[in-house]
Design a protein around this motif. Structure first.
Motif, PDB file in Angstrom:
ATOM      1  N   VAL A  98       0.855  -1.170   0.000  1.00 25.60           N
ATOM      2  CA  VAL A  98       0.000   0.000   0.000  1.00 25.60           C
ATOM      3  C   VAL A  98       0.896   1.225   0.000  1.00 25.60           C
ATOM      4  CG1 VAL A  98      -1.558   1.374   1.416  1.00 25.60           C
ATOM      5  CG2 VAL A  98      -1.985  -1.068   1.096  1.00 25.60           C
TER       6      VAL A  98
ATOM      7  N   VAL B  18      -9.520   0.076   6.880  1.00 25.00           N
ATOM      8  CA  VAL B  18     -10.285   1.214   6.368  1.00 25.00           C
ATOM      9  C   VAL B  18     -11.202   1.692   7.483  1.00 25.00           C
ATOM     10  CG1 VAL B  18     -10.246   0.611   3.917  1.00 25.00           C
ATOM     11  CG2 VAL B  18     -12.041  -0.318   5.389  1.00 25.00           C
ATOM     12  N   VAL B  53      -8.349  -4.703   6.147  1.00 21.68           N
ATOM     13  CA  VAL B  53      -8.416  -5.004   4.720  1.00 21.68           C
ATOM     14  C   VAL B  53      -7.902  -6.424   4.514  1.00 21.68           C
ATOM     15  CG1 VAL B  53      -7.581  -4.357   2.431  1.00 21.68           C
ATOM     16  CG2 VAL B  53      -8.051  -2.585   4.139  1.00 21.68           C
ATOM     17  N   LEU B  59      -8.677  -1.498  -1.753  1.00 24.44           N
ATOM     18  CA  LEU B  59      -9.055  -0.609  -0.649  1.00 24.44           C
ATOM     19  C   LEU B  59     -10.512  -0.155  -0.764  1.00 24.44           C
ATOM     20  CD1 LEU B  59      -5.805   1.564  -0.479  1.00 24.44           C
ATOM     21  CD2 LEU B  59      -6.427  -0.381   0.963  1.00 24.44           C
ATOM     22  N   THR B  85      -5.242   9.228   4.670  1.00 22.14           N
ATOM     23  CA  THR B  85      -4.698   8.065   5.344  1.00 22.14           C
ATOM     24  C   THR B  85      -4.006   8.481   6.626  1.00 22.14           C
ATOM     25  OG1 THR B  85      -4.451   6.848   3.284  1.00 22.14           O
ATOM     26  CG2 THR B  85      -3.069   6.158   5.129  1.00 22.14           C
TER      27      THR B  85
END
Lengths: 230, 230
Positions: A98, B18, B53, B59, B85
């Motif tokens: 990521v 998330v 996740v 995502l 983020t």
DNA sequence: CCAAAAGTGTTTCCTGTACACCCATGG
DNA sequence: CCATGGGTGTACAGGAAACACTTTTGG
């Protein structure tokens, strides 16, 4: 469940990286910093600067570190903001990575070419040839930069510490590929609180009336859009 | 280095989650979906919906899944966008967790209270009491939502499938805590291409002339700011 | 017929834009 | 003294805001 009873293997492990879209303006073009990858995967292709985040490193710190590392730019003289996070399962062949992308706006740096790094006008970048999903990240960064110029006073972060209104104007003209009315631009900038601060000095380059110089104002302040012709 | 020679232990392992800021408008308030955490850490405190996740999950997919899971909202009738983020090393006591926050805008959902979930007016949220750094995430989401209302046509995503201009106006009034001139708002919306599409039908509630109904237009189109009084 | 809400017209003001013009310097 | 770029003045057009007014319904 408290800390002592936590079992790391219960959660999938990801690698986390930061990637940087480092932009500068060298009139008449908006340019981006690209690096030739020294190792696999995608060895030899152009890529955005970036790297793995360390276990105890904050995300911004990681980005600042990479920026200083690759450009020598002093961080307080640059604008750095989080852009977007890219995390498609297939974006890196090695493992699940990521990547948190950051956007940096820096003033024209001294070294145009340093080893395997290069500044490239954003319109000349061969998007097919960029590593991984960096073309998408770059596109997002450019779009964000253009739009931020429209609504904020960040244009100053592309200028030298002391600059003229004309220099600031050339930033907008380069970023948008347009020409702006010098007179109206001048007024608009001066009318916006916190955009620029006068130094009291002037600067002359060739013929013509010397221009007053300014430093960046204190505000990330929103302001009505700088004139952007259709 | 190719895939076969890759050594996972060479890179620090992160957990990736998330978190969702799910907003809705129930006039006269802008409200957010909060869940009471059923387990440690922070058991019993309010938190944003979210979760880990999965290894092969994109995502957005993860965010969509959580949204459907917690609200029963059909995803195509909601707006979902990546927010920011958050990855401070200290944000979760268990381990290093990087959380990709998403912003969802949904139309007034049927079930106000479902088990340990609740809709709360954003101004009534006790920010000190939110788990982890969720207060910061929430604040970012609210700010983004308000600003997006100003520059895009996303206000429609807070409305029922078929709505009146007055209903759309109440969205803006709730989000900003202001009142808008009904006449000017009406004209502005209709003058913006792709904002709303007329259905040809009308709808009446109590006395007064019945209002024409509309559906959401096709555009995420930018438009001049909807009137926002000082 | 009256109240209430939808929707239209109109006026006033402000701001963006274009462009004419003056200012200050180098050659 | 002329060319060049910096900076100021000004007039016009378009859009935002305020608000008067007309339309269409329920009681």
């Amino acid at each position: 469940m408290d800390t002592s009873s936590y079992d790391p293997s219960a959660f999938p492990a990801f690698a986390v990286t930061v990637d940087l879209v480092v932009l500068t303006v060298r009139p008449p073009a908006l340019e981006v910093l690209l690096l030739k990858r020294p190792e696999a995967p995608a060895k030899g292709t152009w890529a955005l600067p970036g790297g793995f985040v360390k276990p105890d490193q904050d995300l911004v710190e990681a980005a600042e570190f990479k920026l200083a590392d690759k450009t020598g730019v002093v961080v307080d003289r640059a604008h750095l903001e989080q852009l977007q996070t890219f995390g498609s399962p297939k974006r890196d062949p090695r493992m699940r990575i990521v990547s948190v992308a950051y956007l940096a706006m820096v003033a024209d740096p001294m070294a145009p070419e340093l080893g395997n790094a290069t500044w490239t006008p954003v319109d000349d970048v061969d998007r097919k040839a960029l590593a991984f999903d960096h073309a998408e990240i770059l596109a997002t960064g450019i779009e964000r930069a253009r739009s931020k110029l429209e609504y904020t006073t960040l244009g100053t972060s592309f200028c030298s510490p002391e600059f003229t209104i004309a220099e600031l104007r050339s930033v907008y003209e380069a970023a948008w590929g347009t020409t702006l009315d010098a007179a109206n631009f001048h007024r608009k900038v001066l009318a916006t609180d916190g955009f620029v601060e006068p130094t009291g000095r002037t600067e002359s380059s060739g013929p013509g009336r010397p221009a007053r110089t300014y430093t960046a104002g204190d505000a990330d302040a929103l302001h009505p859009a700088i004139v952007r012709p259709a």
